[in-house]
Design a protein around this motif. Sequence first.
Motif, short mmCIF file in Angstrom:
data_model
loop_
_atom_site.label_atom_id
_atom_site.label_comp_id
_atom_site.label_asym_id
_atom_site.label_seq_id
_atom_site.Cartn_x
_atom_site.Cartn_y
_atom_site.Cartn_z
N SER A 47 -32.21 13.70 15.00
CA SER A 47 -32.19 14.19 13.61
C SER A 47 -33.60 14.48 13.11
N LEU A 48 -34.56 13.63 13.45
CA LEU A 48 -35.95 13.86 13.06
C LEU A 48 -36.49 15.14 13.69
N GLN A 49 -36.19 15.37 14.95
CA GLN A 49 -36.63 16.60 15.60
C GLN A 49 -35.98 17.81 14.95
N TRP A 50 -34.71 17.70 14.63
CA TRP A 50 -33.98 18.81 14.02
C TRP A 50 -34.56 19.15 12.64
N ILE A 51 -34.85 18.13 11.80
CA ILE A 51 -35.40 18.45 10.48
C ILE A 51 -36.80 19.04 10.58
N ASP A 79 -16.88 9.27 8.91
CA ASP A 79 -16.28 10.01 10.02
C ASP A 79 -17.34 10.84 10.73
N HIS A 80 -18.57 10.76 10.25
CA HIS A 80 -19.73 11.40 10.86
C HIS A 80 -20.92 10.48 10.60
N LEU A 81 -22.10 10.88 11.02
CA LEU A 81 -23.30 10.13 10.70
C LEU A 81 -24.05 10.87 9.60
N GLU A 82 -24.72 10.11 8.76
CA GLU A 82 -25.58 10.71 7.75
C GLU A 82 -26.88 9.92 7.80
N TYR A 83 -27.97 10.64 7.97
CA TYR A 83 -29.28 10.00 8.02
C TYR A 83 -30.04 10.29 6.75
N HIS A 84 -30.69 9.26 6.22
CA HIS A 84 -31.58 9.38 5.06
C HIS A 84 -32.97 9.08 5.59
N LEU A 85 -33.82 10.09 5.59
CA LEU A 85 -35.11 10.02 6.29
C LEU A 85 -36.26 10.23 5.31
N ASN A 86 -37.18 9.28 5.28
CA ASN A 86 -38.42 9.42 4.51
C ASN A 86 -39.54 9.61 5.53
N LYS A 111 -53.33 19.36 5.14
CA LYS A 111 -52.21 19.49 4.20
C LYS A 111 -51.14 18.50 4.63
N GLN A 112 -50.68 17.73 3.67
CA GLN A 112 -49.68 16.70 3.95
C GLN A 112 -48.57 16.79 2.91
N VAL A 113 -47.35 16.59 3.35
CA VAL A 113 -46.21 16.50 2.44
C VAL A 113 -45.41 15.25 2.78
N ASN A 114 -44.90 14.61 1.75
CA ASN A 114 -43.99 13.48 1.91
C ASN A 114 -42.60 14.00 1.58
N CYS A 115 -41.67 13.78 2.49
CA CYS A 115 -40.34 14.36 2.32
C CYS A 115 -39.24 13.31 2.47
N PHE A 116 -38.18 13.55 1.73
CA PHE A 116 -36.94 12.79 1.88
C PHE A 116 -35.87 13.80 2.27
N PHE A 117 -35.15 13.53 3.34
CA PHE A 117 -34.06 14.38 3.80
C PHE A 117 -32.79 13.54 3.91
N SER A 118 -31.68 14.11 3.47
CA SER A 118 -30.35 13.57 3.80
C SER A 118 -29.75 14.58 4.76
N VAL A 119 -29.33 14.10 5.91
CA VAL A 119 -28.83 14.99 6.96
C VAL A 119 -27.45 14.57 7.41
N PHE A 120 -26.51 15.50 7.31
CA PHE A 120 -25.17 15.33 7.89
C PHE A 120 -25.36 15.55 9.38
N ALA A 121 -24.88 14.62 10.20
CA ALA A 121 -25.10 14.74 11.64
C ALA A 121 -23.85 14.38 12.44
N VAL A 122 -23.52 15.26 13.34
CA VAL A 122 -22.54 14.96 14.38
C VAL A 122 -23.28 15.30 15.68
N TRP A 124 -23.30 14.34 18.74
CA TRP A 124 -22.61 14.53 20.02
C TRP A 124 -22.07 15.95 20.15
N PHE A 125 -22.00 16.70 19.02
CA PHE A 125 -21.64 18.12 19.05
C PHE A 125 -22.84 18.99 18.64
N GLU A 126 -24.01 18.36 18.50
CA GLU A 126 -25.24 19.03 18.08
C GLU A 126 -25.05 19.80 16.77
N GLN A 127 -24.38 19.15 15.81
CA GLN A 127 -24.16 19.74 14.50
C GLN A 127 -24.95 18.96 13.46
N TYR A 128 -25.76 19.67 12.70
CA TYR A 128 -26.59 19.07 11.66
C TYR A 128 -26.57 19.97 10.44
#
Length: 138
Positions: A47-51, A79-86, A111-122, A124-128
């Motif tokens: 998920s981190l690589q995908w974002i 029924d899926h995974l959801e990641y909350h990433l800071n 240049k630096q940014v601080n980000c928060f992401f909520s990611v819907f993740a499945v 095993w099917f490579e769906q984000y």
Amino acid sequence: MMAEPWQALQLLLAILLTLMALPYQARKKTFLSVHEVMAVENYAKDSLQWITDQYNKESDDKYHFRIFRVLKVQRQVTDHLEYHLNVEMQWTTCQKPETTNCVPQERELHKQVNCFFSVFAVPWFEQYKILNKSCSSD
């Protein structure tokens, strides 16, 4: 005459299957767990690589951003995974699309940014899908 009892049995079976499916539909929306996890956990890492890839695709910056610090990762299971990433992301010395041997920019190009992401993740099917994104600059 034999068709009527068979049709009644089919109707009864359909009703029973529907009644059994209703509790499952209600249950699958329930959160099973929310935990803080390590960034190196397989699905969190994916998920981190995908974002990072998504952020760079959407960014108009000429330099590639990379995550340099993972501040917090939470995994929410339904029924899926959801990641909350800071995360803390920084510009690298690599210009897009280059991504190898990239080190952080220094001095005036830092240049630096601080980000928060909520990611819907499945994963095993490579769906984000990004559900929520919030970034702020240094």
